[in-house]
Motif scaffolding. Structure first.
Motif, mmCIF file in Angstrom:
data_model
loop_
_atom_site.group_PDB
_atom_site.id
_atom_site.type_symbol
_atom_site.label_atom_id
_atom_site.label_comp_id
_atom_site.label_asym_id
_atom_site.label_seq_id
_atom_site.Cartn_x
_atom_site.Cartn_y
_atom_site.Cartn_z
ATOM 1 N N SER A 1 1.083 -1.328 0.029
ATOM 2 C CA SER A 1 0.044 -0.210 0.007
ATOM 3 C C SER A 1 0.809 1.501 0.074
ATOM 4 C CB SER A 1 -1.208 0.066 1.214
ATOM 5 O OG SER A 1 -0.267 0.139 2.356
ATOM 6 N N ALA A 2 2.082 1.279 0.409
ATOM 7 C CA ALA A 2 3.024 2.422 0.552
ATOM 8 C C ALA A 2 4.386 2.007 0.439
ATOM 9 C CB ALA A 2 2.674 2.991 1.995
ATOM 10 N N PRO A 3 4.835 1.634 -0.956
ATOM 11 C CA PRO A 3 6.103 1.286 -1.290
ATOM 12 C C PRO A 3 7.244 2.204 -1.027
ATOM 13 C CG PRO A 3 4.720 1.301 -3.301
ATOM 14 C CD PRO A 3 3.940 1.466 -2.162
ATOM 15 N N HIS A 4 6.642 3.402 -1.307
ATOM 16 C CA HIS A 4 7.690 4.473 -1.145
ATOM 17 C C HIS A 4 8.054 4.870 0.405
ATOM 18 C CE1 HIS A 4 3.520 6.239 -0.200
ATOM 19 N NE2 HIS A 4 3.883 7.238 -0.277
ATOM 20 N N ILE A 5 7.330 4.453 1.224
ATOM 21 C CA ILE A 5 7.854 4.848 2.665
ATOM 22 C C ILE A 5 7.879 3.276 3.705
ATOM 23 C CG2 ILE A 5 6.871 7.073 2.810
ATOM 24 C CD1 ILE A 5 4.654 5.899 4.664
ATOM 25 N N ILE A 6 7.628 2.227 2.703
ATOM 26 C CA ILE A 6 7.645 1.018 3.431
ATOM 27 C C ILE A 6 8.560 0.058 2.602
ATOM 28 C CG2 ILE A 6 6.630 -0.785 4.517
ATOM 29 C CD1 ILE A 6 4.233 0.899 5.167
ATOM 30 N N TRP A 7 9.651 -0.363 2.840
ATOM 31 C CA TRP A 7 10.433 -1.403 1.687
ATOM 32 C C TRP A 7 11.080 -2.352 2.886
ATOM 33 C CZ3 TRP A 7 11.699 3.868 3.038
ATOM 34 C CH2 TRP A 7 13.178 3.943 3.469
ATOM 35 N N PRO A 8 11.337 -3.579 2.163
ATOM 36 C CA PRO A 8 11.927 -4.910 2.841
ATOM 37 C C PRO A 8 13.257 -4.564 3.420
ATOM 38 C CG PRO A 8 10.987 -5.494 0.468
ATOM 39 C CD PRO A 8 10.772 -3.934 0.783
ATOM 40 N N LEU A 9 13.705 -5.150 4.266
ATOM 41 C CA LEU A 9 14.884 -5.078 4.842
ATOM 42 C C LEU A 9 15.080 -6.418 5.676
ATOM 43 C CD1 LEU A 9 17.155 -3.199 5.878
ATOM 44 C CD2 LEU A 9 15.521 -2.534 7.877
ATOM 45 N N SER A 10 16.725 -6.717 5.298
ATOM 46 C CA SER A 10 17.034 -8.090 5.777
ATOM 47 C C SER A 10 17.937 -7.895 7.133
ATOM 48 C CB SER A 10 17.679 -8.693 4.711
ATOM 49 O OG SER A 10 17.139 -8.969 3.788
ATOM 50 N N PHE A 11 17.416 -8.767 8.130
ATOM 51 C CA PHE A 11 18.267 -8.614 9.527
ATOM 52 C C PHE A 11 19.115 -9.680 9.480
ATOM 53 C CE2 PHE A 11 14.346 -6.082 9.623
ATOM 54 C CZ PHE A 11 14.795 -5.082 10.581
ATOM 55 N N VAL A 12 20.089 -9.364 10.072
ATOM 56 C CA VAL A 12 21.382 -10.330 10.390
ATOM 57 C C VAL A 12 21.316 -10.783 12.000
ATOM 58 C CG1 VAL A 12 23.673 -10.923 10.395
ATOM 59 C CG2 VAL A 12 22.536 -9.857 8.363
ATOM 60 N N MET A 13 21.048 -11.977 12.178
ATOM 61 C CA MET A 13 21.225 -12.298 13.644
ATOM 62 C C MET A 13 22.333 -12.912 14.183
ATOM 63 S SD MET A 13 18.696 -14.579 15.962
ATOM 64 C CE MET A 13 17.056 -13.763 15.656
ATOM 65 N N PRO A 14 23.573 -12.472 14.649
ATOM 66 C CA PRO A 14 24.859 -13.203 14.814
ATOM 67 C C PRO A 14 24.448 -14.184 15.843
ATOM 68 C CG PRO A 14 25.164 -10.775 14.724
ATOM 69 C CD PRO A 14 23.701 -10.871 14.997
ATOM 70 N N GLY B 1 25.487 -17.126 11.843
ATOM 71 C CA GLY B 1 24.332 -16.050 11.870
ATOM 72 C C GLY B 1 23.006 -16.754 11.063
ATOM 73 N N PHE B 2 22.112 -15.773 11.272
ATOM 74 C CA PHE B 2 20.757 -15.957 10.595
ATOM 75 C C PHE B 2 20.494 -14.902 9.982
ATOM 76 C CE2 PHE B 2 21.206 -19.111 13.990
ATOM 77 C CZ PHE B 2 21.311 -20.271 13.571
ATOM 78 N N VAL B 3 19.675 -14.871 8.869
ATOM 79 C CA VAL B 3 19.052 -13.763 8.052
ATOM 80 C C VAL B 3 17.662 -14.024 7.814
ATOM 81 C CG1 VAL B 3 18.833 -12.388 5.973
ATOM 82 C CG2 VAL B 3 21.047 -13.402 6.745
ATOM 83 N N TYR B 4 16.895 -13.140 8.329
ATOM 84 C CA TYR B 4 15.441 -13.048 7.857
ATOM 85 C C TYR B 4 15.081 -11.899 7.522
ATOM 86 C CZ TYR B 4 14.528 -10.631 12.377
ATOM 87 O OH TYR B 4 14.715 -9.504 13.388
ATOM 88 N N ALA B 5 13.810 -11.732 7.061
ATOM 89 C CA ALA B 5 13.504 -10.436 6.405
ATOM 90 C C ALA B 5 12.128 -9.891 7.044
ATOM 91 C CB ALA B 5 12.947 -10.600 4.777
ATOM 92 N N ASP B 6 12.192 -8.550 7.141
ATOM 93 C CA ASP B 6 10.859 -7.690 7.697
ATOM 94 C C ASP B 6 10.804 -6.425 7.012
ATOM 95 O OD1 ASP B 6 9.074 -8.941 9.792
ATOM 96 O OD2 ASP B 6 10.779 -8.820 11.276
ATOM 97 N N GLY B 7 10.125 -5.350 7.374
ATOM 98 C CA GLY B 7 10.095 -4.209 6.791
ATOM 99 C C GLY B 7 10.491 -3.121 7.385
ATOM 100 N N PRO C 1 11.614 -12.699 1.150
ATOM 101 C CA PRO C 1 12.592 -14.020 1.222
ATOM 102 C C PRO C 1 12.484 -14.907 2.344
ATOM 103 C CG PRO C 1 14.108 -12.268 1.315
ATOM 104 C CD PRO C 1 12.790 -11.746 1.443
ATOM 105 N N ALA C 2 12.696 -16.432 2.519
ATOM 106 C CA ALA C 2 12.520 -17.229 3.529
ATOM 107 C C ALA C 2 13.862 -16.840 4.565
ATOM 108 C CB ALA C 2 12.532 -18.469 3.175
ATOM 109 N N SER C 3 13.742 -17.118 5.670
ATOM 110 C CA SER C 3 14.969 -17.089 6.486
ATOM 111 C C SER C 3 16.220 -18.233 6.216
ATOM 112 C CB SER C 3 14.743 -16.987 7.955
ATOM 113 O OG SER C 3 14.045 -18.480 8.301
ATOM 114 N N HIS C 4 17.365 -17.875 6.517
ATOM 115 C CA HIS C 4 18.475 -18.951 6.252
ATOM 116 C C HIS C 4 19.561 -18.861 7.099
ATOM 117 C CE1 HIS C 4 19.152 -15.667 3.542
ATOM 118 N NE2 HIS C 4 20.624 -15.802 3.654
ATOM 119 N N GLY C 5 20.411 -19.381 7.249
ATOM 120 C CA GLY C 5 21.703 -19.555 7.699
ATOM 121 C C GLY C 5 22.928 -19.035 6.972
ATOM 122 N N ILE C 6 23.830 -18.244 7.732
ATOM 123 C CA ILE C 6 25.001 -17.623 7.145
ATOM 124 C C ILE C 6 26.089 -17.902 7.778
ATOM 125 C CG2 ILE C 6 23.768 -16.091 5.736
ATOM 126 C CD1 ILE C 6 24.695 -13.996 7.721
#
Length: 523
Positions: free
Chosen positions: A89-102, A153-159, A130-135
């Motif tokens: 609904s608001a792709p200009h002010i909200i966008w995907p962001l990947s998070f790394v969990m060491p 670490g592990f990577v997962y996505a949020d906004g 994308p789905a989460s995964h280990g790195i």
């Protein structure tokens, strides 16, 4: 203070079907939903839109991974579903962001983290992320700024979300559906008068007016309990528990575009997030708060805590002297009797409603709790409850509607707008090639398709008007006054934008002086 940009002259007395008190994300979202259902709506906010809680978040649209630890599965599922809705609904002010969990020794075992991330991936339908995964952090770019002992670490996505702009876009949409939005306007009295509420509004320029409403929504955030007690004295089921969350901003700590989620031995988590290109945002704290709700500031202990925890992970130590900006806000969470002694981090982020219809009189709906990710669902449920009481049968509508500026490739929300935002920016830069590409990119992120409104009738830099500060032209200030209720330098530099981070400290005084010399005229 510059003149307040009211939508229209304020009559001494007026009627509406729904009066919304509070211009944070819940109030603005409810006003938008109600106006779109055809109700006549008036929203009043005692300060600026998003002046408090709703501009002081960690700026995430997320399910709340850590809430799984407290078995908040219903809340997480609801938030994950909303994450997809809001991204579209608001792709200009909200966008995907990947998070790394060491991952480090002494933390939850790796298998448990994998299980939690698998659940997080599958609790709700997921199309955009994308789905989460280990790195292997020794090989992954995200491992470079970390201490060498962090190997896995592990990577997962949020906004990510520009929280203050999200509030403003909801208010704009409410206005465009017929709502009246009054900032710098405090509701000083609210009394039942037969089948109506009679509210006294005190406007920022000294004027006072009376509004007669068939229903009232109390979305006053940190002031919800106080306002409820003022309007309907007595014992109430719900109460607000105020939790202070503070953040620090430092110069950019890493060059890549991933964020980090760090775990503390006490169970708390802290995020380190790329911010405004040149900075890193670190937060948050969770502390019970009992002071003045209008004067919330980070303290030295919180700064030290955020610096120390970040330094446990980053190779480059972070000290209080590195902090270039801070902000703090109150989360008005639900105070539940069973949880009154719980640690602040464990208090539910879900929301509750309290509907007061004393003697079958006009309804007063008070909003307790909530998180920015679920604001749209909260508003929808609030209107599903109130609309029948007002004889309105329109039904829910916001799930499949763009917020202003979000209609990048057509009027309907789409995955394409999220996935091809870069192409939208490039097309905009080609169309407005007479402007610096970086400025057009900033406009695209702030205003989306409404950039065309901002630049309408202009074809050269001189036509943008005076350059009040670097990259801040009179044309943009006029747009913010005309369409977004901006009044002061703080509104423009810290809520409608974060230009305050990039410009010299004296910019605020210069802009304030310019606003005084160029009073807004609502023509």
């Amino acid at each position: 203070m510059a003149a307040t940009p009211y939508d229209e002259a304020v009559p001494l007395e007026s009627d509406c079907e729904l009066l919304v008190v509070g211009g944070g994300i819940n109030g603005a979202g409810i006003a938008r939903d109600a106006a779109g259902r055809g109700l006549s709506v008036l929203l009043c906010e005692q300060h600026d839109l998003a002046a408090h809680t709703s501009s002081a978040s960690t700026k995430l649209i997320h399910g709340g991974l850590r809430y799984l630890e407290y078995y908040e599965f219903r809340l997480v599922r609801k938030a994950l579903a909303e994450r997809e809705v809001l991204l579209r609904s608001a792709p200009h002010i909200i966008w995907p962001l990947s998070f790394v969990m060491p991952h480090a020794r002494g933390q939850r075992p790796a298998w448990l983290i994998r299980a939690g991330l698998f659940l997080y991936d599958h609790l709700a339908r997921r199309e955009l992320l994308p789905a989460s995964h280990g790195i292997d952090l020794r090989k992954h770019v995200a491992g470079q700024p970390l201490k060498p002992e962090f190997r896995r670490g592990f990577v997962y996505a949020d906004g990510w979300v520009d929280d203050a702009r999200l509030v403003v876009l909801n208010a704009i949409d409410a206005k465009e559906h017929g709502a009246r939005i009054h900032t710098r306007t405090r509701c000083t009295a609210l009394l039942r008068d037969g089948q109506y509420w009679r509210a006294t509004l005190q406007h920022g320029d000294g004027r006072q007016s009376t509004v007669r409403a068939r229903a009232v929504v109390n979305a006053a955030g940190p002031w919800t309990s106080d306002f409820l007690q003022q309007a309907a004295p007595g014992n109430h089921r719900q109460h607000v528990r105020l939790i202070k969350g503070s953040h620090i901003v430092v110069k950019r700590l890493f060059a890549h575009d991933h964020a980090y989620i760090f775990q503390h031995h006490d169970g708390r988590i802290v995020f380190a997030i790329p911010y405004e290109h040149d900075f890193t945002l670190i937060g948050t704290t969770d502390l019970d708060y009992h002071g003045d709700s209008a004067r919330v500031e980070i303290d030295a202990a919180e700064i030290a805590y955020l610096c120390a925890l970040s330094s446990e992970y980053f190779s480059q130590p972070i000290v209080p002297a590195d902090v270039v900006w801070t902000y703090a806000g109150l989360r008005p969470l639900v105070e539940e009797a069973a949880a009154s002694q719980e640690d602040a981090k464990a208090v539910t982020r879900d929301y509750r409603f309290e509907l007061d219809q004393e003697g079958h009189g006009p309804p007063l709906l008070s909003i307790f709790g909530g998180k920015i990710t679920t604001f749209r669902k909260l508003a929808e449920e609030a209107l599903d409850l109130l609309a029948p009481l007002l004889g309105n049968k329109h039904g829910a509508w916001t799930e499949n509607a763009c917020l202003p500026g979000g209609d990048l490739f057509g009027s309907e929300p789409s995955n394409r707008s999220v996935r091809e935002f870069g192409q939208f920016v490039l097309a905009l830069q080609r169309q407005y090639g007479w402007l610096p590409a970086a400025l057009v990119a900033r406009y695209a992120r702030a205003y989306g398709s409404r950039t065309h409104v901002l630049l309408a009738g202009r074809s050269s830099v001189p036509e943008m008007g005076e350059e009040i500060a670097a990259s801040l032209y009179a044309a943009e200030v006029d747009y913010l006054q005309r369409h977004e209720w901006a009044v002061s330098a703080d509104d423009i530099l810290w809520r409608r934008s974060k230009l305050g981070l990039h410009l010299p400290p004296e910019t605020a005084a210069r802009l304030e002086s310019w606003l005084q010399d160029h009073p807004y005229k609502n023509t």
